[in-house]
Scaffold this motif. Structure first.
Motif, PDB file in Angstrom:
ATOM      1  N   ASN A   1       3.700  14.229  -8.485  1.00  0.00           N
ATOM      2  CA  ASN A   1       4.684  15.298  -8.434  1.00  0.00           C
ATOM      3  C   ASN A   1       5.288  15.549  -9.804  1.00  0.00           C
ATOM      4  O   ASN A   1       5.436  16.691 -10.231  1.00  0.00           O
ATOM      5  CB  ASN A   1       5.799  14.949  -7.447  1.00  0.00           C
ATOM      6  N   ALA A   2       5.628  14.444 -10.469  1.00  0.00           N
ATOM      7  CA  ALA A   2       6.220  14.574 -11.795  1.00  0.00           C
ATOM      8  C   ALA A   2       5.246  15.262 -12.733  1.00  0.00           C
ATOM      9  O   ALA A   2       5.607  16.137 -13.516  1.00  0.00           O
ATOM     10  CB  ALA A   2       6.592  13.191 -12.319  1.00  0.00           C
ATOM     11  N   LEU A   3       3.965  14.876 -12.600  1.00  0.00           N
ATOM     12  CA  LEU A   3       2.933  15.442 -13.452  1.00  0.00           C
ATOM     13  C   LEU A   3       2.796  16.944 -13.218  1.00  0.00           C
ATOM     14  O   LEU A   3       2.791  17.742 -14.147  1.00  0.00           O
ATOM     15  CB  LEU A   3       1.617  14.723 -13.151  1.00  0.00           C
ATOM     16  N   TYR A   4       2.705  17.304 -11.934  1.00  0.00           N
ATOM     17  CA  TYR A   4       2.584  18.725 -11.616  1.00  0.00           C
ATOM     18  C   TYR A   4       3.783  19.488 -12.155  1.00  0.00           C
ATOM     19  O   TYR A   4       3.661  20.549 -12.755  1.00  0.00           O
ATOM     20  CB  TYR A   4       2.493  18.943 -10.108  1.00  0.00           C
TER      21      TYR A   4
ATOM     22  N   ALA B   1       4.408   5.582  -5.169  1.00  0.00           N
ATOM     23  CA  ALA B   1       4.498   5.671  -6.626  1.00  0.00           C
ATOM     24  C   ALA B   1       3.507   6.705  -7.145  1.00  0.00           C
ATOM     25  O   ALA B   1       3.826   7.515  -8.016  1.00  0.00           O
ATOM     26  CB  ALA B   1       4.210   4.308  -7.243  1.00  0.00           C
ATOM     27  N   ARG B   2       2.300   6.668  -6.544  1.00  0.00           N
ATOM     28  CA  ARG B   2       1.270   7.602  -6.981  1.00  0.00           C
ATOM     29  C   ARG B   2       1.724   9.033  -6.710  1.00  0.00           C
ATOM     30  O   ARG B   2       1.587   9.925  -7.540  1.00  0.00           O
ATOM     31  CB  ARG B   2      -0.010   7.291  -6.215  1.00  0.00           C
ATOM     32  N   GLU B   3       2.291   9.207  -5.521  1.00  0.00           N
ATOM     33  CA  GLU B   3       2.771  10.514  -5.108  1.00  0.00           C
ATOM     34  C   GLU B   3       3.837  11.022  -6.087  1.00  0.00           C
ATOM     35  O   GLU B   3       3.813  12.156  -6.529  1.00  0.00           O
ATOM     36  CB  GLU B   3       3.368  10.365  -3.717  1.00  0.00           C
TER      37      GLU B   3
ATOM     38  N   LYS C   1       0.841  -1.191   0.000  1.00  0.00           N
ATOM     39  CA  LYS C   1       0.000   0.000   0.000  1.00  0.00           C
ATOM     40  C   LYS C   1       0.879   1.245   0.000  1.00  0.00           C
ATOM     41  O   LYS C   1       0.653   2.186  -0.738  1.00  0.00           O
ATOM     42  CB  LYS C   1      -0.865  -0.015   1.263  1.00  0.00           C
ATOM     43  N   ASN C   2       1.891   1.190   0.863  1.00  0.00           N
ATOM     44  CA  ASN C   2       2.831   2.311   0.932  1.00  0.00           C
ATOM     45  C   ASN C   2       3.522   2.519  -0.399  1.00  0.00           C
ATOM     46  O   ASN C   2       3.683   3.645  -0.849  1.00  0.00           O
ATOM     47  CB  ASN C   2       3.888   2.042   1.998  1.00  0.00           C
TER      48      ASN C   2
END
Lengths: 897, 227
Positions: A677-680, A671-673, A665-666
């Motif tokens: 961040n990369a997307l932003y 990974a989502r985080e 889960k972590n």
């Protein structure tokens, strides 16, 4: 996501939070009733009460003593629980009320008391332990005769068998001991005056107990115990201070079995080891003989309660096994029972005590003579009776073989000597005897001897024996048959025991191997439940609790007797709603889960329950509980050992699963985080770069005035205006998305409000010229701690709104105030008004108020971002209408260094 | 000026921005070299020998911060960061590593040219006179005195050192850490509270309207710029 995800880390945290310091146990210890333990306890409690502690009486036995009663006045007490049991009303300690009240100190008289059968715990000292575990200090009282290890000693001295006992470990658990002692003469005097018991209740037996000799003896024991306790404290002090003191490390080992006498032996060993301040081991050598299992379990429990480390080894030669174990464990003293009388069947064997004395010359052997008539014989005959019925085919086969051999021998009589015939006839006897079947082998021997005698021993065809030496051969027949069958029987028994053990080990092995491969709680249960239920032949339940605060829910049910569950294992997760669990059972379950301890039928806690509850617990985290429908008397050591090992395997795999789930889960969150961040980052980069070139190029056009006419100038201004607006909108969108999905990470630093205001004003330099703009800082220093950049964002957004919703020439004021521990910043906008309905909504996402000028078309995100930032600072933001103006305010905590 | 054109090395990967910079800066009589990667930039450093570098932080071959670090190992050439990201931390890091100034996209060319001129001036000034002048503020390093509109300015010793540091670095973006380290000394880098207090005091003495400073300007989340 899997529905079974256990929120482990939360659980762990919760558990750590819950793990309070355990309470302190103060014991008022005396030789006999009436020395004034309760009295002293109450006096001490009064002092505590005066010093401001919260003291409660949990239970105090008055015995109708006036002095005691007087003392209890003024101390708040908890009413004892009324329990009606078989027609009589009993009053017991109300443990839940005490835990609820959470006093600093609770007074609980008579530590050795046995509770009413329907109570939570069997004994009061268990109640006390639970209270201590909840961080509440306890004052309690006890007499020396209630100490478990002194039980038989007290019996010897006084002739009274004390049934209410407290394990010695409790005395060791005591933090402070206070010994209450008065001269024996005075005690007798007090008894006679009726100060101890009400006169009418002074019975003869009681008077016998209070004989001067008894009192002195008990007094001696009590003082010795207390002295022992004190000397232990001293030696611990030495240890703590690392004071070197040469001391031989001594270790006592007591050999136990399933006899009544072993209990005495255990108590003796306990006394010996405490006197020597040594560790002690209780050893049971399983020699495959039929021991009384029940008694053995009881003895083992007794040894454990008294603080021994219980070891079990298997081996036929008991003496040798004892010595072997003693050598590996560096034992110095061996305590062993010496039997006065050897029982039949083992007469050629040496007594174990003698054997040890001969072989174990490095040990101090203490043999304790057993004067009581041992019931071992009884056990033996019992065992004999229990012997299985020999299958008929054994005898038929033996007889048939005997017939064939006899016939053959008759036919070839002339070629065979008598000795050969005898040996041939012995063959069926051997075969049958090797089955371990004494009765049949005796029958076959008898028939064989008969046939041999009749057909072959001269005079032939008679049962008469002419030569006396032939009679000896008949005897040898019987001796051989007996020896072989008894030996074979023993081997068979050993084989069975070993097979049973192997089966258990294999089952566990299979379980642990299969369980390590699965990755879901459900699968663990699916493997473990049928195994448990089938091996025990009991209805089994599993209760899952995902979170400490959650109500445990029935997760699986398996009934080995039901045809439904037999093959299709998935059935155990279905139709659970139909199973009714009574509220009293639920209470037992809750207790088991909350305390992480085994409870219910077959244990000392809630023994009146229908089921046995075993917590699945690993490293202080309780994942759930196993419920097994058994009866009180069905619980034995093997049962318990089996359950222990199965549940620990389950607990370990539960822990593993929850950790790995947490982990993945972590990893997913991480990974989502990262992706986000990369997307932003790239969106903000990719959007800003073209905007930068547009703005840059257009502004170049604007500066080069040579080719510009009025019309083009207007167009270019509009392009710049739109591009700038787009930039702001983009920033707002990106920020609101960022603040919403992430926890806002604050970079706190010292900020100067004057700086922030001037920066914000700079952003709107041109438009602010058209307003009556003021800055009002009423404080000496406008310095506070916050994330300056974000706070500036808030001020900029508020100011932008104020400009948008105001007209030429109206006043806008930025202000700062310190109010106690809060810093307040406000933006006051004159000549405007927001309707009350809209006021509630202004901080919502995408909410927009129609402004004064028509071209107000913000994104509706500005105030939403403000709110997020202020909330991240643990502050609050609000808007209200003043007379003729609107004020937006926010305050954040004023952090001083 | 025409003979002595300043040479500017532009390291920027976006074609449009490259074009924009080329057009606008050529107009202001700079000699330009444009490249898209750090690697090329490093080789032009030697061949082209620029007077100033315009550096984009988001380059295809790694973060521009490392480039700043590499350059500072051997040269004091003014570096202006062009950053599309409004991440203050990245700007602070680059400045602390030795970049002189920064502009955030989208920027106006006027603003950029002003920064370039200021940085060039600053780079030249190093060898010049003990008399510093920014606007109406004068510092005579020999006499150790400040003058504002020809009136002597009364400053405490710390205010003096602070203003002196600002004057000496006028036109440069200065991070909090840089100021604190140079004026208060090593060990004070994080004591921004004291800096806020002194800047506030100083503004009251040198600015016409301390609430709207024009000399000592705050750069949110980064530091200050003087002049």
């Amino acid at each position: 996501m899997n529905e079974d995800v256990l929120e482990t880390s939360d659980l762990v945290l919760q558990e750590i939070k819950n793990r309070r310091e355990t309470g302190e146990l103060t014991l008022f210890f005396g030789a006999l009733a009436g020395v004034g333990k309760t009295y002293t306890m109450l006096r001490n409690a009064k002092e505590l009460l005066q010093s401001g502690k919260r003291v409660l009486i949990g239970y105090v036995e008055m015995h109708g003593r006036a002095e005691t009663e007087r003392l209890t006045q003024g101390i708040p007490s908890i009413a004892p629980k009324k329990i009606v049991y078989r027609g009589s009303t009993l009053y017991e300690l109300d443990i839940d009320a005490i835990l609820e009240a959470k006093p600093d100190v609770v007074l609980i008289d008579e530590l050795a008391h046995s509770n009413a059968p329907t109570s939570r715990h069997q004994k009061r000292y268990q109640d006390v332990l639970e209270i201590l575990d909840n961080g509440i200090d306890v004052y309690s009282t006890m007499n020396v005769q209630h100490l478990e290890s002194l039980n038989d000693l007290v019996l010897q001295i006084t002739g009274v068998k004390v049934t209410e006992t407290v394990p010695d470990s409790i005395l060791e658990r005591v933090d402070k001991i206070q010994i209450i002692d008065i001269p024996p003469e005075k005690l007798v005097e007090r008894l006679k005056e009726g100060k101890i018991y009400k006169l009418q209740s002074v019975e003869k037996a009681l008077m016998n107990f209070f004989k001067l000799g008894n009192i002195n003896a008990l007094r001696e024991i009590a003082l010795k115990q207390a002295a022992g306790r004190v000397s232990k404290d001293v030696s611990e002090l030495y240890k703590e201070n690392k004071v070197e003191r040469w001391e031989a490390v001594e270790k006592v080992m007591v050999c136990i079995d399933g006899s009544e006498f072993s209990a005495n032996l255990i108590r003796y060993a306990k006394r010996l080891s405490s006197q020597m301040n040594a560790e002690w081991i209780a050893l049971y050598v399983d020699d495959f003989s039929t021991n009384n299992r029940e008694k053995l379990a009881k003895n083992i429990r007794l040894a454990e309660e008294l603080g021994a480390e219980v070891n079990t080894v298997s081996g036929q030669d008991v003496g040798e096994e004892i010595l072997k174990h003693a050598r590996t464990r560096f034992v110095t003293h061996i305590v062993v029972a010496k039997r006065k009388k050897n029982f039949i069947g083992k007469f050629w064997r040496m007594d174990i005590a003698d054997e040890l004395l001969n072989a174990g010359d490095e040990f101090c052997i203490i043999s304790y003579i057993n004067k009581t008539k041992e019931q071992k014989l009884e056990a033996y005959t019992l065992d004999e009776a229990k012997q299985e019925e020999a299958p008929l085919w054994h005898s038929l086969f033996g007889l048939g073989l005997l017939g064939v051999i006899t016939f053959g021998c008759i036919v070839f009589r002339n070629h065979l000597e008598l000795l050969n015939v005898a040996l041939l006839i012995l063959i069926p006897v051997l075969i049958v005897a090797s089955r371990g079947d004494m009765k049949t082998s005796m029958v076959i021997t008898f028939v064989g001897v008969g046939l041999f005698n009749y057909y072959f021993v001269p005079p032939v065809y008679t049962f008469v024996v002419s030569d006396i030496s032939h009679l000896w051969s008949f005897f040898i027949f019987f001796i051989v048959a007996y020896l072989i069958s008894s030996q074979a029987k023993k081997l068979k028994l050993i084989g069975e025991v070993i097979r049973e053990r192997e089966k258990r080990v294999r089952r566990l092995y299979k379980l642990s191997r299969r369980v390590t491969a699965v990755s879901e709680i459900k699968q663990v249960i699916k493997i473990a439940m049928p195994l448990i239920a089938e091996s025990l032949g009991k209805e089994t339940f599993f209760f899952l609790r995902k979170h400490v605060d959650e109500i445990p829910k029935l997760y699986a049910h398996y009934d080995p007797k039901s045809p439904l569950s037999s093959k299709k294992y998935d059935a155990m997760f279905e139709k659970l709603e139909a199973i009714f669990i009574s509220s009293s059972e639920k209470a037992v379950l809750d207790w088991c889960l909350d305390n992480g301890k085994i409870a219910g039928a077959g244990t000392d806690t809630f023994l009146a329950s229908d089921m046995l509850y075993i917590p699945i617990k690993s490293r202080e985290v309780v994942y759930g509980a196993l419920g097994i429908k058994i009866k009180q008397d069905e619980m034995n050591t093997e049962f318990k050992m089996f359950l222990d090992s199965v549940t620990s395997v389950m607990a370990v795999s539960f822990e593993r699963i929850s950790l790995s789930e947490k982990n993945s889960k972590n990893a997913i969150t991480l990974a989502r985080e990262e992706l986000k961040n990369a997307l932003y980052g790239s969106i903000s980069h990719d959007l800003r770069t073209p905007l930068a070139s547009i703005l840059g190029m257009v502004s170049m056009l604007k500066t080069d005035e040579t080719w510009l006419d009025e019309k083009k100038r207007v167009i270019i201004s509009q392009v710049i205006f739109s591009a700038k607006k787009m930039e702001r909108l983009m920033n707002n969108l990106l920020d609101s998305a960022r603040f919403e999905s992430h926890k806002v990470v604050l970079k706190k630093d010292w900020c100067d409000v004057a700086d922030i205001f001037s920066q914000a004003a700079r952003e709107f330099e041109d438009t602010l010229k058209e307003r009556n703009f003021n800055i009002k800082i009423e404080e000496e220093s406008g310095i506070f701690k916050a994330d300056c950049v974000l706070i500036e964002r808030v001020v900029v957004n508020l100011l932008e709104n104020a400009i948008k919703y105001s007209q030429h020439g109206s006043a806008i004021t930025l202000g700062f105030q310190k109010e106690g521990t809060w810093c307040k910043i406000f933006v006051l906008n004159e000549d405007s008004h927001i309707s009350e309905e809209d006021l509630k909504m202004v901080f919502e996402k995408f909410f927009r108020i129609k402004g004064i000028s028509d071209d107000i078309n913000g994104s509706g995100l500005g105030l939403f971002i403000c709110k997020k930032i202020v909330e991240a600072h643990e502050g609050r933001i609000w808007a209200r209408n003043l007379e003729n103006s609107v004020i937006f305010e926010f305050s954040i905590p004023n952090e001083e260094e | 000026m025409s003979q002595l054109k300043y040479k500017i090395l532009i390291i920027e990967d976006d074609k449009q921005i490259q074009k924009l910079l080329e057009v606008s800066l050529e107009e202001h009589a700079f000699l330009l070299k444009v490249c898209g990667t750090q690697k090329e930039g490093m080789s032009h450093m030697v061949q082209f020998n620029p007077d100033l570098i315009l550096l984009d932080l988001g380059l295809p071959d790694g973060n521009g911060r490392l480039f700043v670090q590499k350059i500072r190992e051997f040269s004091n050439i003014p570096i202006i960061i062009v950053s599309a990201r409004n991440s203050e931390q990245e700007i602070v890091d680059s400045l602390n590593l030795g970049a002189d100034d920064y502009v955030v996209k989208p920027f106006f060319t006027g603003e950029l040219v002003a920064r370039i001129n200021s940085a060039l001036r600053h780079a030249l000034k190093k060898e010049s006179t003990p008399l510093l002048k920014v606007g109406t503020l004068e510092l005579d390093l020999e006499k150790r005195e400040f003058k504002l509109n020809d009136d002597a300015l009364h400053l405490t010793p710390l205010e003096f050192s602070l203003l002196k540091f600002f004057m000496q670095n006028s036109g440069k973006a200065l991070t909090h850490a840089q100021i604190l380290k140079n004026v208060w000394g090593v060990g004070y880098q994080n004591d921004t509270k004291i800096l806020r207090v002194f800047v506030n005091q100083l503004r009251k003495k040198i600015e016409t309207d301390p609430n709207r400073p024009t000399l000592l300007i705050t750069i949110s989340g980064v530091g200050y710029r003087f002049g």
